[in-house]
Design an enzyme around this catalytic site. Structure first.
Site, PDB file in Angstrom:
ATOM      1  CG  PHE A 139      -1.861   1.187   1.211  1.00 47.34           C
ATOM      2  CD1 PHE A 139      -2.991   1.190   0.402  1.00 47.34           C
ATOM      3  CD2 PHE A 139      -1.607   2.312   1.979  1.00 47.34           C
ATOM      4  CE1 PHE A 139      -3.860   2.281   0.365  1.00 47.34           C
ATOM      5  CE2 PHE A 139      -2.471   3.415   1.958  1.00 47.34           C
ATOM      6  CZ  PHE A 139      -3.588   3.390   1.149  1.00 47.34           C
ATOM      7  CG  ASP A 224       5.492   3.575   1.759  1.00 52.14           C
ATOM      8  OD1 ASP A 224       5.530   4.198   2.839  1.00 52.14           O
ATOM      9  OD2 ASP A 224       4.464   3.477   1.070  1.00 52.14           O
ATOM     10  CE  LYS A 253      -0.921   5.479   7.822  1.00 49.82           C
ATOM     11  NZ  LYS A 253      -0.574   4.855   6.549  1.00 49.82           N
TER      12      LYS A 253
HETATM   13  C1  LIG Z   1      -0.873   5.155   5.134  1.00 43.66           C
HETATM   14  C2  LIG Z   1       0.150   4.774   4.141  1.00 43.66           C
HETATM   15  C3  LIG Z   1       0.348   5.526   2.968  1.00 43.66           C
HETATM   16  C4  LIG Z   1      -0.574   6.667   2.570  1.00 43.66           C
HETATM   17  O1  LIG Z   1      -0.500   7.728   3.460  1.00 43.66           O
HETATM   18  P1  LIG Z   1      -1.606   8.888   3.362  1.00 43.66           P
HETATM   19  O2  LIG Z   1      -1.161   9.881   4.388  1.00 43.66           O
HETATM   20  O3  LIG Z   1      -2.920   8.260   3.668  1.00 43.66           O
HETATM   21  O4  LIG Z   1      -1.565   9.423   1.996  1.00 43.66           O
HETATM   22  C5  LIG Z   1       1.383   5.177   2.134  1.00 43.66           C
HETATM   23  N1  LIG Z   1       2.191   4.139   2.419  1.00 43.66           N
HETATM   24  C6  LIG Z   1       2.041   3.400   3.530  1.00 43.66           C
HETATM   25  C7  LIG Z   1       2.986   2.276   3.802  1.00 43.66           C
HETATM   26  C8  LIG Z   1       1.005   3.673   4.417  1.00 43.66           C
HETATM   27  O5  LIG Z   1       0.825   2.919   5.510  1.00 43.66           O
END
Ligand SMILES: *Cc1c(COP(=O)(O)O)cnc(C)c1O
Length: 403
Positions: A139, A224, A253
């Site tokens: 994701f 990521d 986050k």
């Molecule tokens: C939550 C998340 C995102 C997206 O972040 P947003 O602030 O919702 O755009 C991208 N990569 C990972 C691994 C995530 O957990």
């Protein structure tokens, strides 16, 4: 001022229906506890999906926010500002990186990362070197580029035409990557711990082998760490467990502890391929967000906070398996630090949402990571008493479900 009474039923009337929030509305929080409109109290093991790294209403963050709020909120990137320069310097000091780009969400940080990788490859090798390899079930956010790189078809279906030059391979499977990586690959994108995909850590050997394949093919390695970063796994960033350094890393986050801010970190070698005007963000690096994130980093990147995370992991993991010894709901507990996935046993498969709802009725907030995993991502400084009480409430919730 706040004269209009609102409640949960208004959500369905006024909101685009892309979320399905539970049937209470929190109005106040302190540490790892929340209170709803009716005064009911909840233990928060969800942490705003791994965002509230220091819980709710942390005095240090309130101080940083209100101090900055009285000075400057926003300037635009026509001007720079002191909090952004301080935060960037501290992130560089603490990591592999030489340069920082600020944005406002995880997706935006990843969008910048993927665009930078493509721009770097275009400049150094030509337009044919544009392929991005990512992992199945990964994701990376909800913009069109990030849902396309993300490895869950349900998030990109129906938004076509699809972006080209993106391939998905199984996670933690180095042979799968070896088969598709080539001189045309510009970047390999990996979550060191897959969060939304079910709380699955990558093995250190896998990450080392990915690094080597990237080097052999002159491809960039992008981590990521939007969910796994900023202390979540017990080190400042999850890559520090393996020692494998990426070329680009994204953080969001927990970075803002609840204030929307994200960062893309990279090296001098790559950063220069974003010249003046090639990429940008109106709000990115605004003084208010950077002041809060600077304070989050000051607090999280200390031995006191980082060393307490593993102990809290042990308490939660042991507590979950203890519950499961009486009510056999979990097959295993996985994850790292305070990103924990409790994998549902055969008889409970598909019921993570029901468990989440039962927990809420018992005064406990948990998350799911897909239908088969209950996910916990609490504050990194959650008091032990709240862990104990949270586990007791989870036991009650599961007791309610078994009847
Ligand atoms: C939550 C998340 C995102 C997206 O972040 P947003 O602030 O919702 O755009 C991208 N990569 C990972 C691994 C995530 O957990």
């Amino acid at each position: 001022m706040h004269t209009t009474q609102v409640n949960r039923s208004d959500f369905d009337r006024v909101m685009v229906p892309n979320y399905a929030p539970v049937d209470m509305i929190p109005v106040r929080g302190a540490g790892s506890r929340l209170w709803d409109q009716d005064g009911h109290e909840y233990i928060d093991l969800a942490g705003g999906i791994a965002v509230n790294a220091l819980g709710h209403a942390h005095p240090g963050l309130i101080e940083a926010l209100t101090d900055q709020a009285g000075k400057l909120w926003h300037l635009s990137n026509v001007l720079t500002n002191e909090p952004a320069l301080r935060l960037a310097s501290k992130l560089i000091e603490a990591t592999f990186a030489d340069k920082v780009f600020f944005a406002n969400s995880g997706a935006e940080a990843n969008e910048a990362a993927f665009k930078l990788a493509r721009r770097w490859a275009h400049d150094t090798a030509g337009p044919q070197k544009h392929e991005i390899i990512a992992c199945t079930n990964s994701f990376h956010g909800r913009t069109l580029f990030t849902v396309s790189v993300g490895g869950q078809a349900k998030y990109s279906q129906g938004f076509g035409p699809a972006l080209e030059g993106i391939t998905h391979v199984a996670y933690n499977d180095i042979e799968a990557l070896r088969k598709v990586i080539s001189a045309r690959t510009c970047a390999v994108v990996v979550e060191p711990v897959q969060g939304e995909g079910g709380v699955i850590p990558a093995s250190d050997e896998y990450l080392r082998a990915v690094r080597q394949l990237c080097d052999e093919n002159q491809a960039l390695l992008v981590f990521d760490e939007v969910q796994s970063g900023m202390g979540r796994t017990g080190k400042l960033f999850a890559y520090m467990h393996s020692g494998v350094q990426p070329d680009i890393l994204t953080s969001a986050k927990s970075l803002g502890g609840g204030f929307p801010i994200s960062a893309m970190l990279t090296t001098d070698r790559i950063a220069g391929h974003f010249g003046v005007g090639t990429h940008g963000s109106t709000y990115g690096g605004n003084p208010l967000g950077c002041a809060v994130a600077e304070r989050v980093l000051d607090i999280v990147n200390t031995p006191e906070v980082l060393q307490g995370i593993e102990h809290r992991h042990q308490l939660l993991a042991a507590g979950l398996m203890e519950i499961s010894a009486d009510i056999p709901v979990f097959a295993s507990v996985r994850g790292r630090g305070l990103l924990i996935g409790a994998v549902l046993a055969e008889a409970w498969v598909g019921q993570a949402r029901q468990i989440q709802e039962a927990a809420q009725r018992q005064g406990l907030l948990v998350l799911q990571a897909g239908p088969d995993v209950v996910r916990l991502a609490p504050s990194l400084i959650i008091p032990e008493a709240d862990i104990t009480e949270g586990l007791a409430r989870l036991r009650n919730a599961l007791g309610e479900l078994v009847g």
